[in-house]
Design a protein around this motif. Structure first.
Motif, PDB file in Angstrom:
ATOM      1  N   LEU A  52     -55.451 -58.124  15.571  1.00 53.77           N
ATOM      2  CA  LEU A  52     -55.277 -58.423  16.987  1.00 53.77           C
ATOM      3  C   LEU A  52     -56.168 -57.576  17.864  1.00 53.77           C
ATOM      4  O   LEU A  52     -56.498 -57.970  18.982  1.00 53.77           O
ATOM      5  CB  LEU A  52     -53.811 -58.203  17.381  1.00 53.77           C
ATOM      6  N   TYR A  56     -56.996 -47.020  16.001  1.00 57.56           N
ATOM      7  CA  TYR A  56     -56.048 -47.683  15.103  1.00 57.56           C
ATOM      8  C   TYR A  56     -56.131 -49.188  15.225  1.00 57.56           C
ATOM      9  O   TYR A  56     -56.115 -49.738  16.320  1.00 57.56           O
ATOM     10  CB  TYR A  56     -54.619 -47.212  15.399  1.00 57.56           C
ATOM     11  N   GLU A  57     -56.155 -49.822  14.079  1.00 58.20           N
ATOM     12  CA  GLU A  57     -56.216 -51.278  14.042  1.00 58.20           C
ATOM     13  C   GLU A  57     -54.810 -51.850  14.126  1.00 58.20           C
ATOM     14  O   GLU A  57     -53.904 -51.415  13.410  1.00 58.20           O
ATOM     15  CB  GLU A  57     -56.886 -51.718  12.725  1.00 58.20           C
ATOM     16  N   ILE A  58     -54.627 -52.795  15.023  1.00 58.00           N
ATOM     17  CA  ILE A  58     -53.332 -53.467  15.138  1.00 58.00           C
ATOM     18  C   ILE A  58     -53.504 -54.880  14.621  1.00 58.00           C
ATOM     19  O   ILE A  58     -54.372 -55.617  15.084  1.00 58.00           O
ATOM     20  CB  ILE A  58     -52.856 -53.518  16.604  1.00 58.00           C
ATOM     21  N   ALA A  59     -52.672 -55.234  13.634  1.00 60.50           N
ATOM     22  CA  ALA A  59     -52.811 -56.558  13.035  1.00 60.50           C
ATOM     23  C   ALA A  59     -51.452 -57.207  12.887  1.00 60.50           C
ATOM     24  O   ALA A  59     -50.426 -56.524  12.779  1.00 60.50           O
ATOM     25  CB  ALA A  59     -53.482 -56.449  11.674  1.00 60.50           C
ATOM     26  N   LEU A  60     -51.456 -58.516  12.931  1.00 65.42           N
ATOM     27  CA  LEU A  60     -50.250 -59.248  12.563  1.00 65.42           C
ATOM     28  C   LEU A  60     -50.200 -59.243  11.037  1.00 65.42           C
ATOM     29  O   LEU A  60     -51.156 -59.688  10.384  1.00 65.42           O
ATOM     30  CB  LEU A  60     -50.316 -60.677  13.099  1.00 65.42           C
ATOM     31  N   THR A  61     -49.124 -58.687  10.482  1.00 62.61           N
ATOM     32  CA  THR A  61     -49.035 -58.551   9.021  1.00 62.61           C
ATOM     33  C   THR A  61     -47.829 -59.311   8.504  1.00 62.61           C
ATOM     34  O   THR A  61     -47.010 -59.813   9.283  1.00 62.61           O
ATOM     35  CB  THR A  61     -48.888 -57.073   8.630  1.00 62.61           C
ATOM     36  N   ALA A  87     -42.597 -45.765   6.933  1.00 64.82           N
ATOM     37  CA  ALA A  87     -42.976 -45.748   8.345  1.00 64.82           C
ATOM     38  C   ALA A  87     -41.875 -46.384   9.198  1.00 64.82           C
ATOM     39  O   ALA A  87     -41.536 -45.880  10.273  1.00 64.82           O
ATOM     40  CB  ALA A  87     -44.294 -46.490   8.549  1.00 64.82           C
TER      41      ALA A  87
END
Lengths: 175, 251
Positions: free
Chosen positions: B17, B23-28, B116
């Motif tokens: 996204l 930091y990489e923000i992704a839909l996981t 986490a």
């Protein structure tokens, strides 16, 4: 399982998945969004509706129970008053019966006494009459006896006895 | 067929996204299941209470039983004052429970098997306890580490133990949930792969012998269903106990 085999070659080199630090920002980002959304939706919308439904039922049940107990109390009161009325009526009837019985007995007693008194008076009058008749008869007997005794003495002796001595003799004989 | 039992915990990107700083923000896959959990919980309760009836239907019953269950837990451990935290406790319980139950469906991702996530939830609980405890009780909150009725000469020892036990709370809270889910799912995967291994190694005889790990797998699945519920409940009841400390410090 089939999809896992494609990533297997990557994971073999990579560290244990839960400790892959590069995935943490995405995980935390989505956790914050999801958990905040969940908290807000639950606390503002879903939970009030749910508690409303539960409270509705509880108040309805409490209300129904209250109505039931009120109706029961009412019916108990009605039964008590009915029983009281019945007892009152019975007591009244008993009182009336005993009163009329007492009244009848008193009347009969009075009548009896009146009758008795009448009879007694008649009896006394009769007794008095008998006594007066007897004394009258007795005084007639003395006169006749004195005369007869005087005549008998005169016939036997030819002398007329003194009236006083004849009377004394008759009295002595009569008494 | 002999899949790596660890591969099921791999976080997979679906769409990147963007970036926040470095930091990489992704839909996981993890994010998808979290979103699904929110939809299922909120949607479920809303659907269950839509046609509110005096005699609850099946779904309304489930929602109401969950509500009463969590409310009862909060009341019995943190008292009526604890009910102000009821939405938080209810959110935690349903979030963990639904995600754990999702994890029991084959092929689904187990969100709570990641430290986490469990660590962040534990941090949320402990921070709530500390902030609310200080806000409500002020300095008296530290009576938590100073139990009454203890002889003075053992007090230093007790205070050190109390502080250590308080500090270990977020750790135990997060690791317990994470480790239970992780270990359970690894065990399931190992026993499941035994069946495949036996079948490929021994052929028809392998299928026959494979009944043994298969039976074990069924038993373990039942156990894991229990663990999935139990860990959600343990997390919830510990949250309530810690909140009770914040509301009534000094034991």
């Amino acid at each position: 399982m089939a999809t896992n085999t494609t990533t297997q070659s990557q994971t073999a080199k990579a560290p244990f998945p839960p400790f892959q630090g590069e995935t943490f920002p995405s995980q935390l980002f989505w956790l914050v969004i999801c958990f905040v959304a969940l908290y807000v939706l639950l606390s503002r919308v879903a939970l009030p509706r749910l508690s409303h439904a539960i409270e509705n039922r509880q108040s309805r049940i409490a209300g129904d129970l209250e109505t039931a107990s009120r109706l029961r109390n009412e019916s108990e009161a009605a039964q008590a008053s009915y029983e009281k009325a019945l007892a009152d009526a019975r007591a009244k009837a008993q009182a009336l019966a005993s009163e009329s019985q007492a009244k009848a007995a008193a009347e009969a007693e009075a009548q009896r006494k009146q009758l008795e008194d009448g009879l007694k008076a008649k009896l006394e009058a009769a007794e008095k009459q008998i006594a007066s008749t007897k004394s009258a008869a007795m005084s007639n007997v003395r006169g006749i006896a004195v005369d007869t005794a005087g005549l008998i003495v005169e016939r036997l002796t030819g002398k007329t006895p003194a009236k006083q001595s004849v009377e004394r003799a008759v009295d002595a004989a009569l008494h | 067929m002999a899949a790596d039992p660890i591969a099921q915990f791999q976080i997979k990107k679906i769409v990147t996204l963007g970036h926040i700083g470095p930091y990489e923000i992704a839909l996981t896959n993890s994010a998808v299941f979290m979103i699904a959990a929110v939809v299922v919980i909120v949607g479920g309760i809303l659907a269950a209470t839509r046609g509110q009836t005096l005699i609850p239907g099946r779904f309304q019953s489930i929602a109401e039983i969950t509500y009463e269950f969590v409310a009862g837990t909060v009341r019995s451990t943190a008292g009526n004052e604890g009910m102000k935290f009821f939405p938080l406790v209810f959110s935690l319980f349903t979030f963990i429970l639904v995600l754990n139950m999702f994890g029991m469906i084959p092929g689904f991702f187990t969100v709570m098997s990641h430290i986490a996530i469990t660590g962040a939830l534990a941090a949320l609980v402990i921070l709530t306890v500390i902030i609310y405890g200080l806000y409500k009780n002020g300095f008296k909150f530290f009576k938590l580490f100073w139990p009454s009725g203890v002889p003075l000469f053992v007090m230093p020892l007790i205070v050190v133990i109390e502080i250590l036990s308080f500090l270990s709370r977020p750790l135990s809270l997060s690791v317990r949930l994470f480790a239970n889910m992780l270990a359970g799912h690894i065990t399931l995967k190992v026993f499941a792969s035994f069946i495949g291994l036996l079948a490929t190694a021994l052929g028809v005889a392998g299928w026959a012998v494979g009944i043994l790990p298969f039976g074990m797998l069924i038993a373990l699945t039942a156990l894991e269903l229990l663990v999935a519920f139990l860990q959600a409940y343990v997390f919830t009841i510990l949250t309530c106990l810690y909140l009770n400390d914040a509301i009534h410090p000094g034991h």
